[in-house]
Design a protein around this motif. Structure first.
Motif, PDB file in Angstrom:
ATOM      1  N   GLY A  85       0.838  -1.206   0.000  1.00  0.00           N
ATOM      2  CA  GLY A  85       0.000   0.000   0.000  1.00  0.00           C
ATOM      3  C   GLY A  85       0.866   1.246   0.000  1.00  0.00           C
ATOM      4  N   HIS A  86       1.932   1.199   0.757  1.00  0.00           N
ATOM      5  CA  HIS A  86       2.857   2.335   0.873  1.00  0.00           C
ATOM      6  C   HIS A  86       3.679   2.513  -0.414  1.00  0.00           C
ATOM      7  N   ASN A  87       4.368   1.442  -0.828  1.00  0.00           N
ATOM      8  CA  ASN A  87       5.310   1.565  -1.954  1.00  0.00           C
ATOM      9  C   ASN A  87       4.626   1.721  -3.307  1.00  0.00           C
ATOM     10  N   SER A  88       3.727   0.771  -3.623  1.00  0.00           N
ATOM     11  CA  SER A  88       3.140   0.788  -4.974  1.00  0.00           C
ATOM     12  C   SER A  88       2.210   1.967  -5.162  1.00  0.00           C
ATOM     13  N   LEU A  89       1.425   2.263  -4.120  1.00  0.00           N
ATOM     14  CA  LEU A  89       0.299   3.174  -4.325  1.00  0.00           C
ATOM     15  C   LEU A  89       0.548   4.603  -3.867  1.00  0.00           C
ATOM     16  N   CYS A  90       1.619   4.818  -3.090  1.00  0.00           N
ATOM     17  CA  CYS A  90       1.868   6.198  -2.647  1.00  0.00           C
ATOM     18  C   CYS A  90       3.265   6.680  -3.060  1.00  0.00           C
ATOM     19  N   VAL A  91       4.282   5.843  -2.792  1.00  0.00           N
ATOM     20  CA  VAL A  91       5.643   6.233  -3.185  1.00  0.00           C
ATOM     21  C   VAL A  91       5.753   6.340  -4.713  1.00  0.00           C
ATOM     22  N   HIS A  96       6.964   8.998  -9.867  1.00  0.00           N
ATOM     23  CA  HIS A  96       6.740   9.042 -11.308  1.00  0.00           C
ATOM     24  C   HIS A  96       6.142  10.364 -11.780  1.00  0.00           C
ATOM     25  N   PHE A  97       5.216  10.919 -10.999  1.00  0.00           N
ATOM     26  CA  PHE A  97       4.510  12.124 -11.451  1.00  0.00           C
ATOM     27  C   PHE A  97       4.916  13.373 -10.674  1.00  0.00           C
ATOM     28  N   GLY A  98       5.676  13.195  -9.581  1.00  0.00           N
ATOM     29  CA  GLY A  98       5.990  14.325  -8.720  1.00  0.00           C
ATOM     30  C   GLY A  98       6.992  15.294  -9.333  1.00  0.00           C
ATOM     31  N   VAL A 215      -5.561  21.823   1.056  1.00  0.00           N
ATOM     32  CA  VAL A 215      -4.363  21.242   0.443  1.00  0.00           C
ATOM     33  C   VAL A 215      -3.709  22.330  -0.415  1.00  0.00           C
ATOM     34  N   PRO A 216      -2.445  22.672  -0.126  1.00  0.00           N
ATOM     35  CA  PRO A 216      -1.803  23.725  -0.920  1.00  0.00           C
ATOM     36  C   PRO A 216      -1.697  23.334  -2.396  1.00  0.00           C
ATOM     37  N   LYS A 217      -1.740  24.352  -3.248  1.00  0.00           N
ATOM     38  CA  LYS A 217      -1.726  24.076  -4.696  1.00  0.00           C
ATOM     39  C   LYS A 217      -0.477  23.316  -5.137  1.00  0.00           C
ATOM     40  N   GLU A 218       0.631  23.534  -4.401  1.00  0.00           N
ATOM     41  CA  GLU A 218       1.865  22.835  -4.822  1.00  0.00           C
ATOM     42  C   GLU A 218       1.773  21.327  -4.590  1.00  0.00           C
ATOM     43  N   ASN A 219       0.689  20.866  -3.926  1.00  0.00           N
ATOM     44  CA  ASN A 219       0.527  19.432  -3.704  1.00  0.00           C
ATOM     45  C   ASN A 219      -0.276  18.728  -4.797  1.00  0.00           C
ATOM     46  N   LEU A 220      -0.611  19.469  -5.826  1.00  0.00           N
ATOM     47  CA  LEU A 220      -1.277  18.848  -6.971  1.00  0.00           C
ATOM     48  C   LEU A 220      -0.265  17.910  -7.635  1.00  0.00           C
ATOM     49  N   LEU A 221      -0.662  16.657  -7.862  1.00  0.00           N
ATOM     50  CA  LEU A 221       0.273  15.661  -8.409  1.00  0.00           C
ATOM     51  C   LEU A 221      -0.016  15.417  -9.891  1.00  0.00           C
ATOM     52  N   GLY A 222       0.990  15.679 -10.716  1.00  0.00           N
ATOM     53  CA  GLY A 222       0.779  15.553 -12.165  1.00  0.00           C
ATOM     54  C   GLY A 222      -0.028  16.735 -12.660  1.00  0.00           C
ATOM     55  N   GLU A 223      -0.583  16.564 -13.846  1.00  0.00           N
ATOM     56  CA  GLU A 223      -1.349  17.681 -14.415  1.00  0.00           C
ATOM     57  C   GLU A 223      -2.765  17.724 -13.857  1.00  0.00           C
ATOM     58  N   ARG A 224      -3.260  18.911 -13.731  1.00  0.00           N
ATOM     59  CA  ARG A 224      -4.647  19.091 -13.300  1.00  0.00           C
ATOM     60  C   ARG A 224      -5.599  18.378 -14.281  1.00  0.00           C
ATOM     61  N   ALA A 233      -2.164   4.409 -13.973  1.00  0.00           N
ATOM     62  CA  ALA A 233      -0.746   4.041 -14.081  1.00  0.00           C
ATOM     63  C   ALA A 233      -0.243   3.488 -12.750  1.00  0.00           C
ATOM     64  N   THR A 234      -0.709   4.091 -11.663  1.00  0.00           N
ATOM     65  CA  THR A 234      -0.301   3.615 -10.329  1.00  0.00           C
ATOM     66  C   THR A 234      -0.802   2.187 -10.119  1.00  0.00           C
ATOM     67  N   LEU A 235      -2.047   1.947 -10.531  1.00  0.00           N
ATOM     68  CA  LEU A 235      -2.611   0.606 -10.331  1.00  0.00           C
ATOM     69  C   LEU A 235      -1.914  -0.439 -11.198  1.00  0.00           C
ATOM     70  N   ASP A 236      -1.395  -0.047 -12.349  1.00  0.00           N
ATOM     71  CA  ASP A 236      -0.634  -1.012 -13.167  1.00  0.00           C
ATOM     72  C   ASP A 236       0.498  -1.618 -12.341  1.00  0.00           C
ATOM     73  N   GLY A 237       1.259  -0.758 -11.685  1.00  0.00           N
ATOM     74  CA  GLY A 237       2.384  -1.237 -10.862  1.00  0.00           C
ATOM     75  C   GLY A 237       1.876  -1.943  -9.616  1.00  0.00           C
ATOM     76  N   GLY A 238       0.820  -1.374  -9.025  1.00  0.00           N
ATOM     77  CA  GLY A 238       0.250  -1.976  -7.812  1.00  0.00           C
ATOM     78  C   GLY A 238      -0.185  -3.406  -8.058  1.00  0.00           C
ATOM     79  N   ARG A 239      -0.675  -3.653  -9.259  1.00  0.00           N
ATOM     80  CA  ARG A 239      -1.189  -5.004  -9.567  1.00  0.00           C
ATOM     81  C   ARG A 239      -0.058  -6.035  -9.591  1.00  0.00           C
ATOM     82  N   ILE A 240       1.135  -5.608  -9.936  1.00  0.00           N
ATOM     83  CA  ILE A 240       2.269  -6.543  -9.856  1.00  0.00           C
ATOM     84  C   ILE A 240       2.526  -6.873  -8.376  1.00  0.00           C
ATOM     85  N   GLY A 241       2.427  -5.855  -7.526  1.00  0.00           N
ATOM     86  CA  GLY A 241       2.616  -6.073  -6.084  1.00  0.00           C
ATOM     87  C   GLY A 241       1.570  -7.027  -5.515  1.00  0.00           C
TER      88      GLY A 241
END
Ligand code: CAA
Length: 376
Positions: A85-91, A96-98, A215-224, A233-241
């Motif tokens: 949950g930590h690595n695949s879905l949050c880290v 990748h998008f940060g 949530v400050p605007k600088e915390n937007l992840l990837g494009e709006r 894309a996150t779930l693609d990797g998560g599914r391997i986990g």
């Protein structure tokens, strides 16, 4: 397999057997993971498996991650789901998008385990139909104000950081979803309830309510309004986990059933002499081997920077259904003993079941695979 990966398998197997396995039964019975285990996971670098060294991580590849997940899941699936949950879905989405700034701020405390991560996509009314979520992020000057309810959040009770999907336009369209990095200690976040589950008893699964969370605007992840892509894309990797987790659970059940069959005497001989039992063991072994190959293939493609959406879905689909099969048969080999809590296979059976459901049900995996096969 490359020697580097064999070494990682040996190291993580030792960690799983020495540190995690002795407590797995208690974790399941008590419904919580002792702090000592979480501390050992952090010290072993498993909260930062693929985070680059410059941010304090172990900078391993995804194949290593899958191997570590398999080995830890073999010992205790509750512990491994905290790590996935930590690595695949949050880290991973932050990596990748940060932006460079977001990585510098958020990755080091995640690598050290100081901050545990979670992923907030599902809602009471949006499960498989993830695009229909209704959590809303209202723009207010330099901030967004997030309001809504998220369901079935792994690590939801303990997480200090979350990837939250919310709509930034009032629209049913998935194209209005934006991804945010949210500090889970922010005002307005409450855990509505903790789920009492069939398996994975030691890991928390929470319903979380967001009430005008700033949530400050600088915390937007990837494009709006490109958040759905971030989620997919996150779930693609998560599914391997998840596939690796299913494999580890299956391997544990298989090893136990095999050992038991050689000890258990009926009709004057070990039951492993019976062809009926041999056939079960053969089918279990074959499904495990096939799962491992699919997982290695999906991980290898990901490590090479190639497309792996289909292969990740195939690995998850096959390994999770194999795990359900293997754990079911393991109980059959043990007979009555398989059905009681004194033996670990009933825990494996309960833990395996969710792998066919979370991070996309088997039906969703089939949709993803078919879509990939049919397009173009
Ligand atoms: N990578 C990147 N982008 C992707 C993608 C991928 N693998 N798959 C789709 N997309 C993009 C598409 O390019 C498209 O974007 P554009 O319009 O900008 O081009 C957009 O996403 C929509 O794509 P589709 O039309 O193919 O999507 P769909 O609506 O037909 O199908 C779905 C979507 C596959 C059903 C999807 O909703 C899905 O995967 N649902 C399951 C959700 C899920 O797995 N939930 C689990 C929650 S996580 C969890 O379990 C919690 C936990 O804590 C463990």
């Amino acid at each position: 397999m490359e020697s580097q990966h064999e070494e990682i398998r040996n190291l993580s197997a030792r960690f799983a057997d020495d540190v995690v396995a002795p407590l797995a039964h208690e974790i399941d019975r008590r419904g919580e993971i002792p702090d000592s285990i979480i501390k050992s996971v952090a010290e072993s670098g498993f909260f930062g498996i693929f985070i680059p060294e410059e941010y304090g991580g172990a900078a391993m590849d995804y194949t290593s991650y899958a191997i570590i997940m398999e080995e830890i899941s073999r010992a205790c699936a509750s512990t491994s789901v905290v790590i996935t949950g930590h690595n695949s879905l949050c880290v991973w989405p932050i990596m990748h998008f940060g932006t460079p700034e977001q990585k510098k701020t958020h990755l080091p405390p995640m690598a050290s385990g100081e901050k545990l991560g979670c992923f907030c996509l599902s809602e009471p009314g949006a499960g498989s139909d993830a695009g229909s979520l209704t959590t809303f992020a209202k723009e207010e000057g330099d901030f967004f104000e997030i309001s809504g309810t998220k369901n079935f959040i792994t690590n939801g009770k303990e997480a200090k950081l979350a990837i939250v999907m919310a709509k930034t336009q009032k629209s049913p369209d998935y194209r209005s979803i934006t991804a945010f990095i949210v500090d889970m200690t922010s005002k307005g976040i409450t855990v509505n309830k903790l789920e009492d589950k069939l398996g994975l008893k030691g890991s928390s699964t929470a319903q979380i309510h967001f009430d005008k969370v700033r949530v400050p605007k600088e915390n937007l992840l990837g494009e709006r309004e490109r958040g759905f892509r971030v989620a997919m894309a996150t779930l693609d990797g998560g599914r391997i986990g998840v596939a690796a987790q299913a494999l580890g659970i299956a391997e544990a059940a298989f090893r136990y059933a095999k050992g038991y069959s050689k000890q258990r005497v009926q009709f004057g001989a070990p039951i492993s002499n019976l062809q009926a039992v041999q056939f079960m063991l053969a089918d279990m072994s074959t499904k495990i081997a096939a799962s491992r190959l699919l997982i290695l293939e999906a991980s290898r493609l990901k490590d090479r920077g190639e497309k792996y959406t289909k292969e990740a879905a195939q690995a998850k689909l096959f390994a999770s259904e194999a795990s359900a099969f293997v754990t079911h048969k393991a109980i059959q080999v043990l007979g009555g003993c398989g059905y009681i809590k004194e033996y670990p296979v009933e825990r494996h059976f309960r833990d395996a079941r969710i792998t066919e459901i979370y991070e996309g049900t088997s039906e969703i995996q089939r949709l993803v695979i078919a879509a990939q096969e049919l397009k173009g």
